[in-house]
Design an enzyme around this catalytic site. Structure first.
Site, PDB file in Angstrom:
ATOM      1  N   ARG A 281      94.139 -66.437  21.600  1.00 21.54           N
ATOM      2  CA  ARG A 281      94.387 -66.012  22.989  1.00 21.54           C
ATOM      3  C   ARG A 281      95.736 -65.312  23.023  1.00 21.54           C
ATOM      4  NH1 ARG A 281      93.812 -69.474  28.436  1.00 21.54           N
ATOM      5  NH2 ARG A 281      91.659 -68.905  27.984  1.00 21.54           N
TER       6      ARG A 281
ATOM      7  N   LYS B 298     109.944 -65.219  16.191  1.00 21.81           N
ATOM      8  CA  LYS B 298     110.894 -64.575  15.255  1.00 21.81           C
ATOM      9  C   LYS B 298     110.559 -63.099  15.075  1.00 21.81           C
ATOM     10  CE  LYS B 298     111.063 -68.792  12.433  1.00 21.81           C
ATOM     11  NZ  LYS B 298     110.663 -69.310  11.108  1.00 21.81           N
TER      12      LYS B 298
ATOM     13  N   HIS C 229      86.853 -62.314  27.814  1.00 24.42           N
ATOM     14  CA  HIS C 229      86.934 -63.754  27.504  1.00 24.42           C
ATOM     15  C   HIS C 229      85.512 -64.233  27.170  1.00 24.42           C
ATOM     16  CE1 HIS C 229      88.032 -67.860  27.453  1.00 24.42           C
ATOM     17  NE2 HIS C 229      88.703 -67.968  28.580  1.00 24.42           N
TER      18      HIS C 229
ATOM     19  N   ARG D 215      91.552 -75.769  29.049  1.00 22.17           N
ATOM     20  CA  ARG D 215      90.137 -75.889  28.679  1.00 22.17           C
ATOM     21  C   ARG D 215      89.780 -75.156  27.389  1.00 22.17           C
ATOM     22  NH1 ARG D 215      90.641 -76.775  33.787  1.00 22.17           N
ATOM     23  NH2 ARG D 215      92.121 -75.111  33.526  1.00 22.17           N
ATOM     24  N   THR D 216      90.197 -73.918  27.294  1.00 20.22           N
ATOM     25  CA  THR D 216      89.693 -73.123  26.174  1.00 20.22           C
ATOM     26  C   THR D 216      90.176 -73.697  24.847  1.00 20.22           C
ATOM     27  OG1 THR D 216      89.642 -71.200  27.616  1.00 20.22           O
ATOM     28  CG2 THR D 216      89.495 -70.775  25.247  1.00 20.22           C
TER      29      THR D 216
HETATM   30  C1  NCD Z   1      90.444 -68.442  32.597  1.00 21.88           C
HETATM   31  C2  NCD Z   1      91.256 -67.522  31.710  1.00 21.88           C
HETATM   32  O1  NCD Z   1      92.100 -67.977  30.945  1.00 21.88           O
HETATM   33  O2  NCD Z   1      90.981 -66.348  31.803  1.00 21.88           O
HETATM   34  N1  NCD Z   1      90.567 -69.796  32.267  1.00 21.88           N
HETATM   35  C3  NCD Z   1      89.733 -70.317  31.313  1.00 21.88           C
HETATM   36  O3  NCD Z   1      89.777 -69.933  30.173  1.00 21.88           O
HETATM   37  N2  NCD Z   1      88.839 -71.230  31.696  1.00 21.88           N
HETATM   38  C4  NCD Z   1      90.586 -68.194  34.031  1.00 21.88           C
HETATM   39  C5  NCD Z   1      91.953 -68.153  34.659  1.00 21.88           C
HETATM   40  O4  NCD Z   1      92.956 -68.422  33.997  1.00 21.88           O
HETATM   41  O5  NCD Z   1      91.997 -67.889  35.849  1.00 21.88           O
END
Ligand code: NCD
Length: 303
Positions: free
Chosen positions: A101, A80, A129, A51-52
């Protein structure tokens, strides 16, 4: 130049404006479809995501911009041995804004210190997040028409769940909310967050191990996945993973207008029978995630 590392990098007024802009984009998508023509978003993902990453990319494409990036550390020069600091300096030569991320807490902050472009934290380890939080706030605001005076239940892995940590921090900007934290003892909300919350005037919380005993007073139930990748051993994960499973029978005791949110991915913590209940809002929440990221990109690029 501004970065978003933590949801409180925006003030309460700025969050209100961001949500209003998101709503405007939902209502008039055509008015925004060329706003980022010629601009490039880079997604730097060192950890899995559906999703993100895809909502960021879809957001930029829907604004008329372009996207570049990598979806795993293996496919970048991190494999690397390149540092985040060096990689983000390089990306700054190719893109106008980036979302990162990373499995390590603090990685997005390091990236921001070396970047020549705005950096958005798309999840740093078990820490924060913020863009999931803006998504959650837009979902709650759309359903309840307010972000204040709500009873918000968080259930599941409250120790490692970065979406919980961020949402809690952001909700503390709004007055009179009450919090109910439901988790096994090993996965309680970190003490530093509770202390910080109390200092910021949102100390109205209870902790419990029982979902059934508390579900009746919640306006929002925020379910979470047990974060397997943050555990030190598989045995503990296996023991704790099914601590809470939301089923239609558990929902019988909830308010008729309680909203069930989940950042997704779901593993086992909400049974699929719940999906057809009108209180299940987690797939609508996904849709809001794209619009709020469109609004955030516009804001950070000053457009
Ligand atoms: C979450 C995350 O990556 O923290 N997912 C997301 O971004 N929607 C939640 C999770 O992974 O449980």
């Amino acid at each position: 130049m501004r970065h978003i590392i933590d949801p409180t990098d925006l003030s309460r007024d700025e969050i209100d404006d961001l949500l209003a802009l998101s709503k405007n984009i939902i209502d008039n998508p055509g008015a925004y479809s060329e706003k980022c023509r010629g601009r490039i978003l880079a997604t730097m993902f060192y950890e899995p995501s559906t999703r993100t990453r895809l909502s960021f990319e879809s957001a930029m494409l829907s604004l008329g911009g372009g996207v570049i990036g990598f979806a795993s550390a293996d496919s970048s020069s991190a494999s690397k041995g390149e540092s985040v600091a060096d990689t983000v300096r390089v990306i700054s030569c190719y893109a106008d804004i980036c979302a990162i991320r990373h499995p390590k807490e603090g990685a997005a902050l390091v990236a921001a210190q070396y970047a020549g472009i705005p950096v958005i934290n798309a999840g740093d380890g078990g820490h924060q997040h913020p863009t999931q939080t803006f998504t959650d706030l837009l979902t709650i605001k759309s359903l309840k028409n307010t972000l204040s005076s709500l009873t918000v239940g968080f259930c599941g892995d409250l120790k490692f769940g970065r979406t919980v940590h961020s949402l809690l921090k952001a909700l503390c900007l709004f007055p009179d909310n009450r919090y109910v934290f439901i988790s096994p003892d090993e996965l309680r909300v970190p003490g530093y967050l509770l202390e910080e919350g109390a200092r910021r005037g949102c100390g109205n919380f209870t902790e419990s191990a029982s979902l059934e005993d508390n579900i009746g007073r919640m306006d929002i139930l925020y379910m979470t996945r047990v974060q397997r990748e943050r555990f030190f051993n598989e045995e503990d994960y296996v023991r704790l993973k099914d601590s809470y499973i939301l089923t239609p029978s558990k929902l019988a005791g909830a308010k008729p207008d309680m909203a069930i949110l989940h950042p997704l991915p779901r593993v086992n913590e909400i049974s699929v029978e719940v999906d057809s209940d009108p209180r299940a809002q987690y797939f609508n929440q996904v849709r809001y995630g794209k619009y709020v990221r469109m609004a955030l990109i516009l804001k950070l690029l000053g457009l």
